[in-house]
Enzyme design. Structure first.
Site, PDB file in Angstrom:
ATOM      1  N   GLY A  14       0.830  -1.216   0.000  1.00  0.00           N
ATOM      2  CA  GLY A  14       0.000   0.000   0.000  1.00  0.00           C
ATOM      3  C   GLY A  14       0.860   1.259   0.000  1.00  0.00           C
ATOM      4  O   GLY A  14       2.093   1.187   0.117  1.00  0.00           O
ATOM      5  N   SER A  42      -1.446  -9.793  -3.220  1.00  0.00           N
ATOM      6  CA  SER A  42      -0.161  -9.121  -3.450  1.00  0.00           C
ATOM      7  C   SER A  42       1.035 -10.038  -3.183  1.00  0.00           C
ATOM      8  O   SER A  42       2.173  -9.661  -3.472  1.00  0.00           O
ATOM      9  CB  SER A  42      -0.032  -7.892  -2.548  1.00  0.00           C
ATOM     10  OG  SER A  42      -1.031  -6.965  -2.858  1.00  0.00           O
ATOM     11  N   ARG A 101      -6.432   2.868  18.803  1.00  0.00           N
ATOM     12  CA  ARG A 101      -5.959   4.195  19.233  1.00  0.00           C
ATOM     13  C   ARG A 101      -6.544   4.676  20.552  1.00  0.00           C
ATOM     14  O   ARG A 101      -5.864   5.319  21.341  1.00  0.00           O
ATOM     15  CB  ARG A 101      -6.279   5.242  18.154  1.00  0.00           C
ATOM     16  CG  ARG A 101      -5.361   5.173  16.955  1.00  0.00           C
ATOM     17  CD  ARG A 101      -5.711   6.259  15.964  1.00  0.00           C
ATOM     18  NE  ARG A 101      -5.063   6.012  14.686  1.00  0.00           N
ATOM     19  CZ  ARG A 101      -5.579   6.348  13.516  1.00  0.00           C
ATOM     20  NH1 ARG A 101      -6.748   6.966  13.457  1.00  0.00           N
ATOM     21  NH2 ARG A 101      -4.922   6.095  12.409  1.00  0.00           N
ATOM     22  N   CYS A 130      -3.527  10.938  10.440  1.00  0.00           N
ATOM     23  CA  CYS A 130      -2.616  11.900   9.813  1.00  0.00           C
ATOM     24  C   CYS A 130      -2.967  13.364  10.137  1.00  0.00           C
ATOM     25  O   CYS A 130      -2.081  14.179  10.409  1.00  0.00           O
ATOM     26  CB  CYS A 130      -2.589  11.700   8.300  1.00  0.00           C
ATOM     27  SG  CYS A 130      -4.209  11.406   7.575  1.00  0.00           S
ATOM     28  N   GLN A 157      -7.649  17.955   2.849  1.00  0.00           N
ATOM     29  CA  GLN A 157      -6.904  16.694   2.845  1.00  0.00           C
ATOM     30  C   GLN A 157      -6.721  16.131   1.437  1.00  0.00           C
ATOM     31  O   GLN A 157      -7.674  16.034   0.653  1.00  0.00           O
ATOM     32  CB  GLN A 157      -7.615  15.669   3.740  1.00  0.00           C
ATOM     33  CG  GLN A 157      -7.649  16.111   5.196  1.00  0.00           C
ATOM     34  CD  GLN A 157      -8.266  15.117   6.160  1.00  0.00           C
ATOM     35  OE1 GLN A 157      -8.983  15.527   7.059  1.00  0.00           O
ATOM     36  NE2 GLN A 157      -7.985  13.842   6.018  1.00  0.00           N
ATOM     37  N   HIS A 243      -1.604  17.147   3.538  1.00  0.00           N
ATOM     38  CA  HIS A 243      -2.806  17.728   4.118  1.00  0.00           C
ATOM     39  C   HIS A 243      -2.483  19.147   4.598  1.00  0.00           C
ATOM     40  O   HIS A 243      -1.408  19.394   5.165  1.00  0.00           O
ATOM     41  CB  HIS A 243      -3.281  16.920   5.325  1.00  0.00           C
ATOM     42  CG  HIS A 243      -3.867  15.579   4.982  1.00  0.00           C
ATOM     43  ND1 HIS A 243      -4.030  15.117   3.694  1.00  0.00           N
ATOM     44  CD2 HIS A 243      -4.347  14.592   5.803  1.00  0.00           C
ATOM     45  CE1 HIS A 243      -4.585  13.916   3.719  1.00  0.00           C
ATOM     46  NE2 HIS A 243      -4.778  13.563   4.986  1.00  0.00           N
ATOM     47  N   ASN A 316       1.069  13.835   4.397  1.00  0.00           N
ATOM     48  CA  ASN A 316       0.243  12.950   5.223  1.00  0.00           C
ATOM     49  C   ASN A 316       0.689  11.495   5.176  1.00  0.00           C
ATOM     50  O   ASN A 316       0.418  10.729   6.099  1.00  0.00           O
ATOM     51  CB  ASN A 316      -1.227  13.049   4.808  1.00  0.00           C
ATOM     52  CG  ASN A 316      -1.445  12.793   3.333  1.00  0.00           C
ATOM     53  OD1 ASN A 316      -0.895  13.482   2.482  1.00  0.00           O
ATOM     54  ND2 ASN A 316      -2.237  11.790   3.008  1.00  0.00           N
TER      55      ASN A 316
HETATM   56  O1  3JN Z   1      -8.534  10.152   4.470  1.00  0.00           O
HETATM   57  C1  3JN Z   1      -7.512  10.581   5.023  1.00  0.00           C
HETATM   58  O2  3JN Z   1      -6.933  11.593   4.624  1.00  0.00           O
HETATM   59  C2  3JN Z   1      -6.981   9.868   6.181  1.00  0.00           C
HETATM   60  C3  3JN Z   1      -7.614   8.540   6.347  1.00  0.00           C
HETATM   61  C4  3JN Z   1      -7.308   7.718   7.325  1.00  0.00           C
HETATM   62  C5  3JN Z   1      -7.988   6.457   7.516  1.00  0.00           C
HETATM   63  C6  3JN Z   1      -8.670   5.880   6.446  1.00  0.00           C
HETATM   64  C7  3JN Z   1      -9.347   4.673   6.629  1.00  0.00           C
HETATM   65  C8  3JN Z   1      -9.350   4.055   7.844  1.00  0.00           C
HETATM   66  C9  3JN Z   1      -7.929   5.803   8.740  1.00  0.00           C
HETATM   67  C10 3JN Z   1      -7.146   6.392   9.867  1.00  0.00           C
HETATM   68  O3  3JN Z   1      -5.911   6.344   9.814  1.00  0.00           O
HETATM   69  O4  3JN Z   1      -7.736   6.898  10.810  1.00  0.00           O
HETATM   70  C11 3JN Z   1      -8.655   4.611   8.911  1.00  0.00           C
HETATM   71  C12 3JN Z   1      -8.706   3.933  10.217  1.00  0.00           C
HETATM   72  O5  3JN Z   1      -7.735   3.293  10.610  1.00  0.00           O
HETATM   73  O6  3JN Z   1      -9.758   4.026  10.871  1.00  0.00           O
END
Ligand code: 3JN
Length: 336
Positions: A14, A42, A101, A130, A157, A243, A316
């Site tokens: 990714g 992959s 988190r 991010c 973003q 971002h 980001n």
């Molecule tokens: O869209 C963005 O600019 C940041 C996206 C982050 C994101 C996308 C899908 C799932 C996350 C994140 O890092 O919070 C997650 C997730 O882990 O929930």
């Protein structure tokens, strides 16, 4: 301190996984073995690390034997499924998803702000969202000086936040529209080319998106202050990388723009670009590929007693994800 470590990158193919490999190499992280893991689709692909090809292996629960540090960036569901197996195998997991988190047993770390929290880990350390990372790198030093009461933030973003598929979608839509064809959409709820979309992730019942609520909850956890109020609006813009954030801060105590600039000039991970007379301020295109969080347009908010406005920009995929994760790993092993 050990000489070198067996490291796994989960989600290696990714956008963030790829950048993790680049950052590990670029920062000379002491890697003994680098194991690249991804979905069955992959597996078999080759990725370059230190001028050698490494074959990507399929991620399974048995993938972590001998691994000491596992950098996860394969989505929350995979983190929930496979992080416990990595921990059981003896690895410390640094997870880029939101899966853990807000778990009280999981430190949520931005090394410039709360590196001390790493020591409390029980096998998993979370990498923040991010948009949160770049904001707290810039705001925490100001909070320490003048105590933040309230943050009002609007984000701009890039499509890279939605991964390689987000980048491809913007590129394909631009190409299609310039060829008088219709722009296909899959990743974003509307056409993103030549547009701004005030929706990132799904809406919660209170009218905020999940992305916005992450900024509220993660900021308080990282800055270790539940009293900080955060009012966010997250917007997707037709930018490939980095971002940007318009940030309004209300402080408990007075902080002049001059003092804020001076504090930020001396803050780790921050570069001040603020010379409006010469049209100098942070730009998304200049931040792409860089490590720093760039801050400019620092000025008084004349509508409140102690307020500042700032413009905060960062790559980001780098500081917002891969670099921050590797910096956590560096602190974990006492390498920086
Ligand atoms: O869209 C963005 O600019 C940041 C996206 C982050 C994101 C996308 C899908 C799932 C996350 C994140 O890092 O919070 C997650 C997730 O882990 O929930």
């Amino acid at each position: 301190m050990k000489q070198s470590y067996n490291v796994a990158v989960v989600g290696a193919t990714g956008a963030v996984g790829n950048e993790m490999i680049t950052v590990l190499e670029g920062r000379n992280f002491p890697v003994k073995e680098l194991r690249l893991l991804a979905s069955a689709n992959s597996a078999g692909k080759k990725l370059e690390y230190q001028r050698k090809d490494i074959v990507v292996q399929e991620l399974t629960e048995k993938s972590f034997e001998g691994i000491e540090i596992a950098l996860f960036s394969a989505g929350g569901d995979r983190s929930k499924q496979f992080a416990p197996a990595a921990v059981k195998a003896g690895a410390v997991v640094i997870d880029n998803s939101s899966a853990f988190r807000m778990d009280k047993d999981v430190p949520l770390v931005v090394p410039e702000v709360n590196a001390h929290a790493i020591a409390r880990h029980k096998g998993i350390i979370a990498n923040p969202n991010c948009s949160t990372i770049q904001m707290v790198v810039a705001l925490d030093p100001l909070h320490r000086k003048a105590k933040i009461k309230r943050i009002v933030v609007s984000t701009y973003q890039s499509v890279a936040g939605a991964g390689q598929k987000g980048i491809d979608e913007l590129a394909n839509q631009i190409k299609a529209l310039f060829s008088f064809q219709t722009a296909e959409k899959k990743m974003f709820p509307h056409q993103i080319a030549f547009n701004c979309i005030p929706q990132i992730d799904v809406f919660e019942p209170d009218g905020y998106t999940k992305e916005e609520l992450k900024m509220v909850n993660e900021t308080r956890k990282i800055m270790e202050d539940q009293s900080i109020l955060v009012s966010p609006t997250a917007v997707r813009v037709p930018i490939f990388m980095s971002h940007s954030e318009s940030v309004n801060v209300e402080f408990e105590n007075d902080l002049s723009p001059e003092d804020a600039r001076e504090i930020l000039r001396n803050s780790p991970g921050v570069i001040v670009q603020d010379d409006p007379g010469k049209s100098v301020y942070p730009l998304a295109m200049n931040a792409a590929g860089e490590d720093a969080v760039f801050v400019g347009r620092i000025r008084r908010d004349n509508s409140v007693k102690h307020g500042l406005n700032l413009w905060i920009v960062s790559d980001n995929i780098r500081k917002g994800a891969a670099l921050n994760a590797v910096q956590i790993a560096e602190r974990l092993i006492g390498h920086s």
